[in-house]
Design a protein around this motif. Sequence first.
Motif, PDB file in Angstrom:
ATOM      1  N   PHE A   1       0.900  -1.232  -0.025  1.00 11.89           N
ATOM      2  CA  PHE A   1      -0.108   0.021   0.007  1.00 11.89           C
ATOM      3  C   PHE A   1       0.834   1.207  -0.132  1.00 11.89           C
ATOM      4  N   ASP A   2       2.118   0.961   0.243  1.00 13.88           N
ATOM      5  CA  ASP A   2       2.923   2.488   0.010  1.00 13.88           C
ATOM      6  C   ASP A   2       4.331   1.887  -0.125  1.00 13.88           C
ATOM      7  N   SER A   3       5.354   2.825  -0.185  1.00 14.45           N
ATOM      8  CA  SER A   3       6.824   2.646  -0.614  1.00 14.45           C
ATOM      9  C   SER A   3       7.327   1.812   0.484  1.00 14.45           C
ATOM     10  N   SER A   4       7.009   1.813   1.652  1.00 17.55           N
ATOM     11  CA  SER A   4       7.670   1.077   3.055  1.00 17.55           C
ATOM     12  C   SER A   4       7.359  -0.539   2.378  1.00 17.55           C
ATOM     13  N   ASP A   5       5.978  -0.851   2.208  1.00 21.17           N
ATOM     14  CA  ASP A   5       5.530  -2.045   1.969  1.00 21.17           C
ATOM     15  C   ASP A   5       6.645  -2.655   0.838  1.00 21.17           C
ATOM     16  N   PHE A   6       6.570  -1.647  -0.459  1.00 22.03           N
ATOM     17  CA  PHE A   6       7.218  -2.181  -1.421  1.00 22.03           C
ATOM     18  C   PHE A   6       8.704  -2.795  -1.242  1.00 22.03           C
ATOM     19  N   LEU A   7       9.194  -2.148  -0.192  1.00 21.33           N
ATOM     20  CA  LEU A   7      10.821  -2.291   0.354  1.00 21.33           C
ATOM     21  C   LEU A   7      10.938  -3.365   1.197  1.00 21.33           C
ATOM     22  N   TYR A   8       9.989  -3.618   2.003  1.00 17.24           N
ATOM     23  CA  TYR A   8      10.160  -4.569   2.947  1.00 17.24           C
ATOM     24  C   TYR A   8       9.260  -5.709   3.046  1.00 17.24           C
ATOM     25  N   GLU A   9       8.137  -5.952   2.264  1.00 20.53           N
ATOM     26  CA  GLU A   9       7.251  -6.783   2.158  1.00 20.53           C
ATOM     27  C   GLU A   9       7.873  -8.214   1.505  1.00 20.53           C
ATOM     28  N   ASN A  10       7.749  -9.096   2.111  1.00 15.63           N
ATOM     29  CA  ASN A  10       8.610 -10.340   1.381  1.00 15.63           C
ATOM     30  C   ASN A  10       7.954 -11.603   1.424  1.00 15.63           C
ATOM     31  N   ARG A  11       6.532 -11.412   2.090  1.00 15.72           N
ATOM     32  CA  ARG A  11       5.809 -12.546   2.288  1.00 15.72           C
ATOM     33  C   ARG A  11       4.830 -12.781   1.106  1.00 15.72           C
ATOM     34  N   TYR A  12       4.459 -13.967   0.625  1.00 15.40           N
ATOM     35  CA  TYR A  12       3.614 -14.300  -0.348  1.00 15.40           C
ATOM     36  C   TYR A  12       2.844 -15.560  -0.240  1.00 15.40           C
ATOM     37  N   TYR A  13       1.479 -15.397  -0.704  1.00 10.33           N
ATOM     38  CA  TYR A  13       0.527 -16.602  -0.563  1.00 10.33           C
ATOM     39  C   TYR A  13       0.996 -17.609  -1.371  1.00 10.33           C
ATOM     40  N   GLN A  14       0.881 -18.909  -0.987  1.00  7.60           N
ATOM     41  CA  GLN A  14       1.457 -19.893  -1.863  1.00  7.60           C
ATOM     42  C   GLN A  14       0.451 -21.225  -1.863  1.00  7.60           C
ATOM     43  N   ALA A  15       0.490 -21.655  -3.245  1.00  4.79           N
ATOM     44  CA  ALA A  15      -0.365 -22.768  -3.592  1.00  4.79           C
ATOM     45  C   ALA A  15       0.583 -23.874  -4.279  1.00  4.79           C
ATOM     46  N   TYR A  16       0.340 -24.916  -3.772  1.00  8.62           N
ATOM     47  CA  TYR A  16       1.061 -26.292  -4.376  1.00  8.62           C
ATOM     48  C   TYR A  16       0.051 -27.097  -5.099  1.00  8.62           C
ATOM     49  N   PHE A  17       0.175 -27.213  -6.258  1.00  5.73           N
ATOM     50  CA  PHE A  17      -0.890 -28.010  -7.105  1.00  5.73           C
ATOM     51  C   PHE A  17      -0.030 -29.468  -7.307  1.00  5.73           C
ATOM     52  N   LEU A  18      -0.890 -30.509  -6.721  1.00  2.00           N
ATOM     53  CA  LEU A  18      -0.360 -31.813  -6.848  1.00  2.00           C
ATOM     54  C   LEU A  18      -1.087 -32.447  -7.988  1.00  2.00           C
ATOM     55  N   THR A  19      -0.354 -33.228  -8.891  1.00  5.14           N
ATOM     56  CA  THR A  19      -1.019 -33.983  -9.964  1.00  5.14           C
ATOM     57  C   THR A  19      -0.191 -35.048 -10.475  1.00  5.14           C
ATOM     58  N   LYS A  20      -0.644 -36.146 -11.088  1.00  7.78           N
ATOM     59  CA  LYS A  20      -0.165 -36.987 -11.804  1.00  7.78           C
ATOM     60  C   LYS A  20      -0.150 -36.835 -13.448  1.00  7.78           C
ATOM     61  N   ASN A  21      -0.791 -35.694 -13.754  1.00 15.20           N
ATOM     62  CA  ASN A  21      -0.899 -35.370 -15.093  1.00 15.20           C
ATOM     63  C   ASN A  21       0.074 -34.709 -15.788  1.00 15.20           C
ATOM     64  N   TYR A  22       0.868 -34.958 -16.507  1.00 17.27           N
ATOM     65  CA  TYR A  22       1.830 -33.902 -17.019  1.00 17.27           C
ATOM     66  C   TYR A  22       1.457 -32.950 -17.572  1.00 17.27           C
ATOM     67  N   LYS A  23       0.500 -32.943 -18.378  1.00 24.67           N
ATOM     68  CA  LYS A  23      -0.240 -31.772 -19.151  1.00 24.67           C
ATOM     69  C   LYS A  23      -0.687 -30.849 -18.073  1.00 24.67           C
ATOM     70  N   LYS A  24      -1.332 -31.183 -17.154  1.00 24.37           N
ATOM     71  CA  LYS A  24      -1.587 -30.281 -16.144  1.00 24.37           C
ATOM     72  C   LYS A  24      -0.545 -29.412 -15.649  1.00 24.37           C
ATOM     73  N   ALA A  25       0.732 -30.375 -15.099  1.00 19.78           N
ATOM     74  CA  ALA A  25       1.738 -29.526 -14.478  1.00 19.78           C
ATOM     75  C   ALA A  25       2.323 -28.534 -15.538  1.00 19.78           C
ATOM     76  N   GLU A  26       2.373 -29.040 -16.799  1.00 25.81           N
ATOM     77  CA  GLU A  26       2.941 -28.074 -17.907  1.00 25.81           C
ATOM     78  C   GLU A  26       2.061 -26.477 -17.824  1.00 25.81           C
ATOM     79  N   THR A  27       0.718 -26.956 -18.118  1.00 24.22           N
ATOM     80  CA  THR A  27       0.070 -26.046 -18.058  1.00 24.22           C
ATOM     81  C   THR A  27       0.188 -24.774 -16.785  1.00 24.22           C
ATOM     82  N   ILE A  28       0.222 -25.446 -15.716  1.00 21.55           N
ATOM     83  CA  ILE A  28       0.496 -24.644 -14.324  1.00 21.55           C
ATOM     84  C   ILE A  28       1.766 -23.846 -14.402  1.00 21.55           C
ATOM     85  N   CYS A  29       2.751 -24.433 -15.018  1.00 22.32           N
ATOM     86  CA  CYS A  29       4.246 -23.950 -15.210  1.00 22.32           C
ATOM     87  C   CYS A  29       3.968 -22.638 -16.202  1.00 22.32           C
TER      88      CYS A  29
END
Length: 204
Positions: free
Chosen positions: A58-86
């Motif tokens: 929301f401000d310049s301080s956030d851009f400098l120091y905010e290093n968190r990020y939301y994470q999703a880990y998709f698990l699949t046995k389908n090569y095509k699905k993994a390739e699409t997400i990549c």
Amino acid sequence: MKTEDIDVTTISITDTFRYGGKVFNGLDDLKERCITGYSPQIGKSPFVVQKTKNYPCFDSSDFLYENRYYQAYFLTKNYKKAETICEETKLCGFEFSLKGITEQYPVIDPMSNKSLIEEHHLPFIYYQGEGDLMQIVQDRNAAPWDKIRIEHQEYGFSFPNPFNDPDPAPCLYGPPTDFRNEPPVFEDKEDDPSVRNLPDDIFS
């Protein structure tokens, strides 16, 4: 997809789980085995593809120091699905709109946006970027071999069932008394079956 068919299980980031014949020892192990759109090769099944979304700034301080990020880990046995997400990982929001396409595998918080989850997203693991908990999100009706199975859970996150018998009250001087085997108390002696057949003058 119906929201009641989506199963969300909260576990610790150190809990062990299995998918596709592979055991993952918590979040750190999941990160080590995952691939992104910048990985040179996808590797072997089962595939784990990581997608992230930066915390809002929301401000310049956030851009400098905010290093968190939301994470999703998709698990699949389908090569095509993994390739699409990549492939999607390489694109930014502007490029999606420029190409006239929509993001098929967004980073979704299952606790607040369950209605946005579709069948092709599942299963995935969501981590909010901080804290000791993460969520396993999967199809409640999926075949057993296409589910994430918890191998070891350090802490349980279930809530007490209000229909169960209450636990005995704690005692400071030893184990709590178990009243379940105590004989019943009858306020009216005539209701007590053990004295019902005694002579009438016994209480006089």
